[in-house]
Scaffold this motif. Structure first.
Motif, PDB file in Angstrom:
ATOM      1  N   SER A  15       0.802  -1.226   0.000  1.00  0.00           N
ATOM      2  CA  SER A  15       0.000   0.000   0.000  1.00  0.00           C
ATOM      3  C   SER A  15       0.830   1.268   0.000  1.00  0.00           C
ATOM      4  CB  SER A  15      -0.942   0.015   1.216  1.00  0.00           C
ATOM      5  OG  SER A  15      -0.208   0.070   2.422  1.00  0.00           O
ATOM      6  N   ARG A  16       2.137   1.159   0.265  1.00  0.00           N
ATOM      7  CA  ARG A  16       2.978   2.357   0.328  1.00  0.00           C
ATOM      8  C   ARG A  16       4.439   1.952   0.179  1.00  0.00           C
ATOM      9  NH1 ARG A  16       3.466   4.095   6.696  1.00  0.00           N
ATOM     10  NH2 ARG A  16       3.832   2.014   7.543  1.00  0.00           N
ATOM     11  N   GLY A  17       5.299   2.963   0.076  1.00  0.00           N
ATOM     12  CA  GLY A  17       6.731   2.751   0.114  1.00  0.00           C
ATOM     13  C   GLY A  17       7.249   1.764  -0.910  1.00  0.00           C
ATOM     14  N   ALA A  20       4.596  -0.513  -2.697  1.00  0.00           N
ATOM     15  CA  ALA A  20       3.827   0.184  -3.725  1.00  0.00           C
ATOM     16  C   ALA A  20       4.653   0.359  -4.988  1.00  0.00           C
ATOM     17  CB  ALA A  20       3.351   1.532  -3.201  1.00  0.00           C
ATOM     18  N   TYR A  37      -2.572  -5.109   2.502  1.00  0.00           N
ATOM     19  CA  TYR A  37      -2.389  -3.981   3.409  1.00  0.00           C
ATOM     20  C   TYR A  37      -2.971  -4.373   4.753  1.00  0.00           C
ATOM     21  CZ  TYR A  37      -7.376  -2.997   2.962  1.00  0.00           C
ATOM     22  OH  TYR A  37      -8.737  -3.106   3.009  1.00  0.00           O
ATOM     23  N   ASP A  40      -3.571   0.787   6.038  1.00  0.00           N
ATOM     24  CA  ASP A  40      -3.580   1.892   5.070  1.00  0.00           C
ATOM     25  C   ASP A  40      -4.491   1.569   3.875  1.00  0.00           C
ATOM     26  OD1 ASP A  40      -3.040   4.200   3.731  1.00  0.00           O
ATOM     27  OD2 ASP A  40      -0.980   3.668   3.171  1.00  0.00           O
ATOM     28  N   GLY A  43      -4.228   4.177   1.040  1.00  0.00           N
ATOM     29  CA  GLY A  43      -3.043   3.988   0.221  1.00  0.00           C
ATOM     30  C   GLY A  43      -3.179   2.813  -0.715  1.00  0.00           C
ATOM     31  N   GLU A  46      -5.330   3.728  -3.612  1.00  0.00           N
ATOM     32  CA  GLU A  46      -4.612   4.604  -4.539  1.00  0.00           C
ATOM     33  C   GLU A  46      -3.677   3.789  -5.434  1.00  0.00           C
ATOM     34  OE1 GLU A  46      -1.462   8.360  -4.365  1.00  0.00           O
ATOM     35  OE2 GLU A  46      -2.695   7.863  -2.609  1.00  0.00           O
ATOM     36  N   THR A 190      12.054   6.113   2.010  1.00  0.00           N
ATOM     37  CA  THR A 190      10.622   5.865   2.128  1.00  0.00           C
ATOM     38  C   THR A 190      10.087   6.703   3.285  1.00  0.00           C
ATOM     39  OG1 THR A 190      10.919   4.014   3.676  1.00  0.00           O
ATOM     40  CG2 THR A 190      10.888   3.482   1.312  1.00  0.00           C
ATOM     41  N   ASP A 191       8.769   6.682   3.454  1.00  0.00           N
ATOM     42  CA  ASP A 191       8.170   7.419   4.567  1.00  0.00           C
ATOM     43  C   ASP A 191       8.692   6.930   5.915  1.00  0.00           C
ATOM     44  OD1 ASP A 191       6.685   8.909   2.811  1.00  0.00           O
ATOM     45  OD2 ASP A 191       4.848   7.727   3.034  1.00  0.00           O
TER      46      ASP A 191
END
Length: 246
Positions: A15-17, A20, A37, A40, A43, A46, A190-191
């Motif tokens: 979902s992220r980083g 994704a 996920y 998130d 995310g 998206e 990454t975040d």
């Protein structure tokens, strides 16, 4: 360059980083991609929307890798919904850092459940669901090769366990032309670990190139391993670490 047209993939923790970026790179190469996920959901939606904007099928599955049923079940769900499975990317993972004497049993159980047991169960299920010639690609860490300072005992232990698992999977599944490879990223922007964060300068200094890597640089290696050009690569570790282990 190999394409992944007509193939299906599952990326855990997508979902992220890094997850994704991997999911989007595989979709860009032509694959239909499911992601998992935990919290998130926005995310994940998206990422799926971006996959579908490329003309590929995207699927978001809520699954906690620490839950044995979720870890295995996500593979079955992805294979069922996508009409089969060609590629599993074991990306989901967590890190708990701290002095060895201060780590709790809950810390140990959670990290090992996500980083080791979850990967094992997903790979075990994938062994039964992957088409011949499929791919298992697991995301490890440069800390399985070099631990540059204190505080990493638990995380390094969990990531080092993946080395043995990967080699054993390669041996067990090679007869079906299924490859298993381990990608060892170094410091990646990454975040969760930004290149402008409070510990970034120290991490950059540990690399030969003196910088963080990008999620896309890791994703490009994963996409290569997923394709036909990498059909003779299995049971190995490939570093994307800017020379962290040099």
């Amino acid at each position: 360059m190999s394409t992944l047209t007509g193939r299906t993939a599952l990326v855990t923790g997508g979902s992220r980083g890094l997850g994704a970026a991997i999911a989007l790179r595989l979709a860009g190469a032509g694959a239909d991609v499911a992601i998992t996920y935990v919290r998130d959901e926005g995310g994940a939606r998206e990422v799926v929307a971006k996959i579908e904007s490329m003309g590929r099928r995207g699927l978001a599955l809520r699954a906690d890798a620490a839950d044995a049923g979720d870890a295995a079940g996500a593979v079955d769900r992805a294979a069922d919904d996508l009409g089969g499975l060609d590629i599993l990317v074991n990306n989901a993972g967590i890190g708990v850092l701290g002095p060895v004497g201060e780590l709790t049993l809950a810390d140990i159980d959670r990290v090992m459940a996500v980083n080791v047991r979850g990967v094992f169960l997903a790979s075990q299920t994938a062994a039964a669901r992957l088409r011949d010639g499929g791919r298992i690609i697991t995301i490890g860490s440069c800390m399985a090769q070099r631990v540059p300072g204190p505080g990493g005992t638990l995380y390094a232990t969990s990531k080092a366990a993946l080395i043995g698992l990967n080699k054993a999977l390669a041996r067990e599944l090679g007869g079906r032309r299924i490859t298993a490879n381990l990608v060892q990223p170094g410091p990646i922007d990454t975040d969760m670990n930004p290149a402008d964060g409070p510990f970034a300068d120290a991490q950059s200094a540990l690399t030969a190139l003196g910088r963080f890597g990008s999620a896309d640089e890791v994703a490009s290696l994963v996409a290569y391993l997923a394709g036909d050009d990498a059909a003779y690569i299995t049971g190995t570790e490939l570093s994307v670490d800017g020379g962290h282990a040099a």
